[in-house]
Design a protein around this motif. Sequence first.
Motif, short mmCIF file in Angstrom:
data_model
loop_
_atom_site.label_atom_id
_atom_site.label_comp_id
_atom_site.label_asym_id
_atom_site.label_seq_id
_atom_site.Cartn_x
_atom_site.Cartn_y
_atom_site.Cartn_z
N ALA A 148 -7.33 -4.43 -2.76
CA ALA A 148 -7.10 -3.61 -1.57
C ALA A 148 -6.56 -4.42 -0.41
CB ALA A 148 -8.42 -2.95 -1.18
N LYS A 149 -6.11 -5.62 -0.67
CA LYS A 149 -5.63 -6.48 0.41
C LYS A 149 -4.53 -5.78 1.21
CE LYS A 149 -4.46 -11.18 1.38
NZ LYS A 149 -3.80 -12.39 0.98
N VAL A 150 -4.54 -5.97 2.54
CA VAL A 150 -3.59 -5.30 3.44
C VAL A 150 -2.63 -6.30 4.07
CG1 VAL A 150 -3.40 -3.98 5.59
CG2 VAL A 150 -5.21 -3.44 3.96
N PHE A 151 -3.09 -7.45 4.47
CA PHE A 151 -2.28 -8.40 5.22
C PHE A 151 -1.63 -9.43 4.30
CE2 PHE A 151 -5.34 -6.61 8.08
CZ PHE A 151 -4.59 -6.32 9.19
N GLY A 152 -0.35 -9.71 4.57
CA GLY A 152 0.37 -10.71 3.78
C GLY A 152 0.79 -10.21 2.41
N VAL A 153 0.82 -8.89 2.22
CA VAL A 153 1.13 -8.29 0.93
C VAL A 153 2.50 -7.60 1.03
CG1 VAL A 153 0.37 -6.55 -0.74
CG2 VAL A 153 -1.32 -7.94 0.45
N PRO A 154 3.35 -7.72 -0.01
CA PRO A 154 4.63 -7.00 0.02
C PRO A 154 4.43 -5.49 0.14
CG PRO A 154 4.57 -8.58 -1.79
CD PRO A 154 3.19 -8.53 -1.22
N LEU A 155 5.34 -4.83 0.80
CA LEU A 155 5.23 -3.38 1.02
C LEU A 155 5.03 -2.60 -0.27
CD1 LEU A 155 7.97 -2.79 3.74
CD2 LEU A 155 5.50 -2.62 4.03
N GLU A 156 5.73 -3.01 -1.34
CA GLU A 156 5.63 -2.25 -2.58
C GLU A 156 4.26 -2.37 -3.25
OE1 GLU A 156 7.96 -6.07 -3.58
OE2 GLU A 156 8.06 -4.54 -2.03
N ASN A 157 3.46 -3.32 -2.83
CA ASN A 157 2.13 -3.50 -3.43
C ASN A 157 1.01 -2.89 -2.59
OD1 ASN A 157 3.45 -4.90 -5.41
ND2 ASN A 157 2.86 -6.90 -4.67
N LEU A 158 1.35 -2.33 -1.45
CA LEU A 158 0.34 -1.72 -0.58
C LEU A 158 0.10 -0.27 -0.97
CD1 LEU A 158 1.57 -3.04 2.88
CD2 LEU A 158 -0.59 -3.60 1.78
N ALA A 159 -1.12 0.20 -0.71
CA ALA A 159 -1.40 1.62 -0.87
C ALA A 159 -0.56 2.36 0.16
CB ALA A 159 -2.89 1.89 -0.65
N ARG A 160 0.18 3.38 -0.28
CA ARG A 160 1.05 4.10 0.63
C ARG A 160 0.76 5.59 0.59
NH1 ARG A 160 6.74 1.73 -1.19
NH2 ARG A 160 5.67 1.69 -3.16
N LYS A 161 1.10 6.23 1.68
CA LYS A 161 0.91 7.66 1.84
C LYS A 161 2.27 8.29 2.08
CE LYS A 161 -2.60 9.11 4.32
NZ LYS A 161 -3.47 9.39 5.47
N TYR A 162 2.51 9.45 1.44
CA TYR A 162 3.78 10.13 1.64
C TYR A 162 3.71 10.96 2.92
CZ TYR A 162 7.84 13.05 1.06
OH TYR A 162 9.03 13.69 1.28
N GLU A 214 8.41 13.41 6.81
CA GLU A 214 9.52 13.02 7.69
C GLU A 214 10.00 11.59 7.44
OE1 GLU A 214 10.41 12.67 12.47
OE2 GLU A 214 8.63 13.73 11.80
N PHE A 215 9.11 10.75 6.89
CA PHE A 215 9.40 9.32 6.79
C PHE A 215 9.47 8.78 5.37
CE2 PHE A 215 7.08 10.16 10.72
CZ PHE A 215 8.03 9.77 11.64
N GLY A 216 8.76 9.37 4.44
CA GLY A 216 8.68 8.85 3.08
C GLY A 216 7.34 8.15 2.87
N LEU A 217 7.33 7.13 2.01
CA LEU A 217 6.10 6.40 1.71
C LEU A 217 5.85 5.32 2.76
CD1 LEU A 217 6.44 6.00 -2.16
CD2 LEU A 217 4.78 7.40 -0.93
N VAL A 218 4.72 5.44 3.44
CA VAL A 218 4.36 4.52 4.52
C VAL A 218 2.99 3.91 4.18
CG1 VAL A 218 3.91 4.36 7.00
CG2 VAL A 218 5.59 5.99 6.16
N PRO A 219 2.81 2.60 4.41
CA PRO A 219 1.51 1.99 4.11
C PRO A 219 0.36 2.74 4.80
CG PRO A 219 3.11 0.30 4.62
CD PRO A 219 3.77 1.61 4.92
N LEU A 240 -10.87 -4.59 6.12
CA LEU A 240 -9.69 -3.89 5.62
C LEU A 240 -9.20 -4.49 4.31
CD1 LEU A 240 -7.79 -3.39 8.98
CD2 LEU A 240 -8.66 -1.57 7.50
N ASN A 241 -9.23 -5.81 4.20
CA ASN A 241 -8.80 -6.48 2.97
C ASN A 241 -9.75 -6.24 1.80
OD1 ASN A 241 -6.29 -7.56 3.65
ND2 ASN A 241 -7.19 -9.39 4.54
N HIS A 242 -10.95 -5.77 2.09
CA HIS A 242 -11.91 -5.42 1.03
C HIS A 242 -11.97 -3.91 0.80
CE1 HIS A 242 -13.34 -9.55 1.83
NE2 HIS A 242 -13.55 -9.53 0.53
#
Length: 176
Positions: A36-50, A53-58, A94-96
């Motif tokens: 569940a790490k949030v910081f220092g993680v590539p965008l494609e590996n983060l949990a995202r919400k659709y 208006e914007f698409g997939l956002v972390p 958040l990282n946990h």
Amino acid sequence: MKITDSNVIRFHLQVLYGISVKNYEKKKGRLICSGAKVFGVPLENLARKYIPEFGLVPCFLVDACSFLLDRICTVGLFRKPGSLHRIKVLRTKLNHGEESLSTALPYDVATLIKQFCRELPEPLFPSELHVALLKAQALSNLQDRMAALQLLSCLVPAKNSSCLHYLLDFLHKVSL
């Protein structure tokens, strides 16, 4: 060479405005992080919400921005730093994978958003496009400048574009 939309855009930028942009989409091995790490993680590996208006956002960005929009009247929201100790505790939670923003102070959450963007392994606006962006901004004709900037925005990867669009929309709301 294979004809793709991005190659056509690059061609138009070169021919019409003299702006050359190299193909940078083929990256070597991606950093893959699990959990569940949030910081220092590539965008494609983060949990995202659709967000329609914007698409997939972390998810972190959506939650943090929503939290701050509810507390928009806080004076100096992005100017004043949060408490280092509280921020460290929030980051750890958040990282946990713990939901801890609801009890946080607005200054701490604003600082976390800045840290989140700063610690992305790849910037939201790809560094390969920085020189081209500066050249587009230097165009003397306003219509040419706007057209070149629109073409450049089409070269930003979708994962970056949706996140950047969401963040800039949020900052626009804050500025109002």
